[in-house]
Design an enzyme around this catalytic site. Sequence first.
Site, PDB file in Angstrom:
ATOM      1  N   GLU A 280       0.823  -1.210   0.000  1.00 35.90           N
ATOM      2  CA  GLU A 280       0.000   0.000   0.000  1.00 35.90           C
ATOM      3  C   GLU A 280       0.860   1.265   0.000  1.00 35.90           C
ATOM      4  O   GLU A 280       0.638   2.187   0.776  1.00 35.90           O
ATOM      5  CB  GLU A 280      -0.966  -0.017   1.191  1.00 35.90           C
ATOM      6  N   ASP A 359      -8.591  -9.039   4.404  1.00 35.06           N
ATOM      7  CA  ASP A 359      -8.391  -7.884   5.268  1.00 35.06           C
ATOM      8  C   ASP A 359      -9.524  -7.695   6.265  1.00 35.06           C
ATOM      9  O   ASP A 359     -10.369  -6.827   6.067  1.00 35.06           O
ATOM     10  CB  ASP A 359      -8.254  -6.625   4.390  1.00 35.06           C
ATOM     11  N   GLU A 387     -12.930  -1.809  11.792  1.00 32.37           N
ATOM     12  CA  GLU A 387     -12.864  -1.171  10.478  1.00 32.37           C
ATOM     13  C   GLU A 387     -13.965  -1.660   9.540  1.00 32.37           C
ATOM     14  O   GLU A 387     -14.655  -0.856   8.914  1.00 32.37           O
ATOM     15  CB  GLU A 387     -11.487  -1.417   9.848  1.00 32.37           C
TER      16      GLU A 387
HETATM   17  O1  GCW Z   1      -7.215  -2.677   6.138  1.00 36.41           O
HETATM   18  C1  GCW Z   1      -6.250  -1.901   5.585  1.00 36.41           C
HETATM   19  C2  GCW Z   1      -6.613  -0.558   6.064  1.00 36.41           C
HETATM   20  C3  GCW Z   1      -5.461   0.394   6.089  1.00 36.41           C
HETATM   21  C4  GCW Z   1      -4.332  -0.252   6.890  1.00 36.41           C
HETATM   22  C5  GCW Z   1      -3.951  -1.547   6.214  1.00 36.41           C
HETATM   23  C6  GCW Z   1      -2.883  -2.311   6.974  1.00 36.41           C
HETATM   24  C7  GCW Z   1      -2.709   0.737   8.321  1.00 36.41           C
HETATM   25  O2  GCW Z   1      -7.681  -0.068   5.304  1.00 36.41           O
HETATM   26  O3  GCW Z   1      -5.899   1.563   6.692  1.00 36.41           O
HETATM   27  O4  GCW Z   1      -3.228   0.589   7.041  1.00 36.41           O
HETATM   28  O5  GCW Z   1      -5.063  -2.392   6.161  1.00 36.41           O
HETATM   29  O6  GCW Z   1      -3.228  -3.246   7.688  1.00 36.41           O
HETATM   30  O7  GCW Z   1      -1.719  -2.006   6.826  1.00 36.41           O
END
Ligand code: GCW
Length: 671
Positions: A280, A359, A387
């Site tokens: 990311e 995730d 989240e």
């Molecule tokens: O789930 C995603 C999130 C990001 C997060 C990433 C991660 C900290 O949307 O916000 O970043 O995972 O786990 O690195």
Amino acid sequence: MEQKWTKLWLAYPERMRQENLEIVTKIHASESCQGDRLAVSAVRELTAGITAMGGKLPEVIYETVCEQCGQTGEGIYLVLAENANIGAEGYRLNGTGRSAVIVAKDTRGLLYGAFALLRHMSMGETVCEPSETVVPVMPLRMLNHWDNMDGSIERGYSGQSFFFVQNEIVINDRTGDYIRYMASVGINGIVINNVNVRGRANELITAELLPKLQTLSCMMQDYGIRLFLSVNFAAPIRIGGLESADPLDPAAIGWWKSKIDEIYRFVPELGGFLIKADSEGNHGPYAYGRDHAQGANMLADLLREHGGIVIWRCFVYNAGQDWRDKKTDRAKAAYEHFVKLDGQFRENVILQVKNGPMDFQIREPISPLFGAMKKTNLMLEVQVAQEYTGHQIDLCYLIPLYKEVLDFQTYADGEATVEEVVSGAKYGNRLCGMAAVTNTGDDENWTGHDLAAANTYGYGRLCMDPSLSAETIAREWIRQTIGHDAEVERVILDMLLRSREIYENYTCPLGIGWMVTPATHYGPSVNGYEYDHWGTYHRADHLGIGVDRTSAGTGYTMQYNEPNASMYEHRETCPEELLLFFHRVLYTEKLKSGKTLIQHIYDTHFLGVEQVKEMIAAWKTIADKVPERMNENVSERLDRQLYIAREWCDQVNSFFWRISGIPDEQGRTLY
Ligand code: GCW
């Protein structure tokens, strides 16, 4: 001045049983406890807790005590016995009529024993009742804060950071209380800053900010917690002024060496680094054609001489997928990046693996990495922050989900549950355990939703003892936080235990996930991620929905050991709650219930909304028996939950009706 934050499960309202009052007037502690920071904390906590619960300030006597002293004497005994037959960090707690005896072979065990005794008293037991021997099951019991130095919290739903305000580190009474609360449930490591290290957070490891970190680290050490930092793999470039952060480049290595030496001069007890690399948008070893082992090992070698470790995240994937591409599968990414490196990581490296391959969705299979990396330290990462599970607006008690993960049989080298892998029981390693993205912030109640604190509490308790049931943990939390009214306990327990299923009912069906509003991840947007580049697709058309992850599809099922691979591969044996994660299914196909897939979707969504209404009705029956502030908070959240549950239900059901043309058998309104 009145405290601006709640005391969570350490509230200790005056509720001491009469028989306790007479007994807890003296604390007898081993002489060797004197001057030991952890033992001193144990005594301090007992003293404060007993006084708050209505006892008198107990007298503290340091003397020669043994496990048997409690047989004849009276009071609380803290016995430090180096050759006691108890595992490290563990304690034995026994009530013996007129006394409670805590024995441990290290003072961290005494601290946990002290908190355990307080827990029992706060739950309304007599000090003579408890009898337990507890040795923490997870060696590392960590919290990951995603706090940014500007005060915001990535995926935070409880206000702002209490560690950072306007790019400065904050240390105050609240910090102290936070540390106490976390230690009381056994947390022994805290990463204070976001894994996405941006802006000022890059400077946390500079001489300007390190002195404050040392103060924080000391406060944590008093309660058996080690401070950890998220660091940027690109630090040699960002703050070192170098051109490269190549893990094999002598200049970069040299920079890290002097940086790490400097860090440990300021903060000698630092636990180490948590790193998100090559994911990311974060920099990592791939930029130089190196692999994750080369990246992690370079830092591990430098940290080793200071007793530090590297925790390296496996949440690595290419966020640039073409939605038209049906062969690439994000679910396969972590395994593909890391399994080939098994055995190459240093002994002081831990790989931190998210519970599922995607995730933190409300329902995902368990990451196949847990069954595949047999020569590498692994740690399980879960998300307490909600989240994708309702932002601490919707109620979602997550302990049942964590337990499913821990209980999962990976069939690694014969048999091994995830718990056995990450606790070290399977391979005999000690650098392993659990980490949770935490859900706290500077809201008065810490967690946005008062009841979301049950997740914070439960996570710690589960790390200590994964054999505790989700129900036991919930009961403990309710009794300590809210009180001993049987009806209150029954209602809240029922709400907590049903909440995950209810949330799942009105949101994403059968493991498909991702129908959330992009970016915020709250509320429905069925196609929000469908044509995006994140690799998160449901692939619904007019005939059916689901991702074919079998060997004929993306081949993800093959990442599991047998018999799991075959179980997921075949529709008949695939657990139904994960059906759409693994298979593409026609709307008209029948599920085990005899219902068609589409009718199942309609029914569960309408049901979910009704269940939220039931929770609201149930809450109303106890509203006047809980503290007013809590009632206001929970009532407000429940109303918002009902609103969003309706949105979910109507949007998801209308989507499927429009796309399939198949009406609801019960003729309910679709739009
Ligand atoms: O789930 C995603 C999130 C990001 C997060 C990433 C991660 C900290 O949307 O916000 O970043 O995972 O786990 O690195």
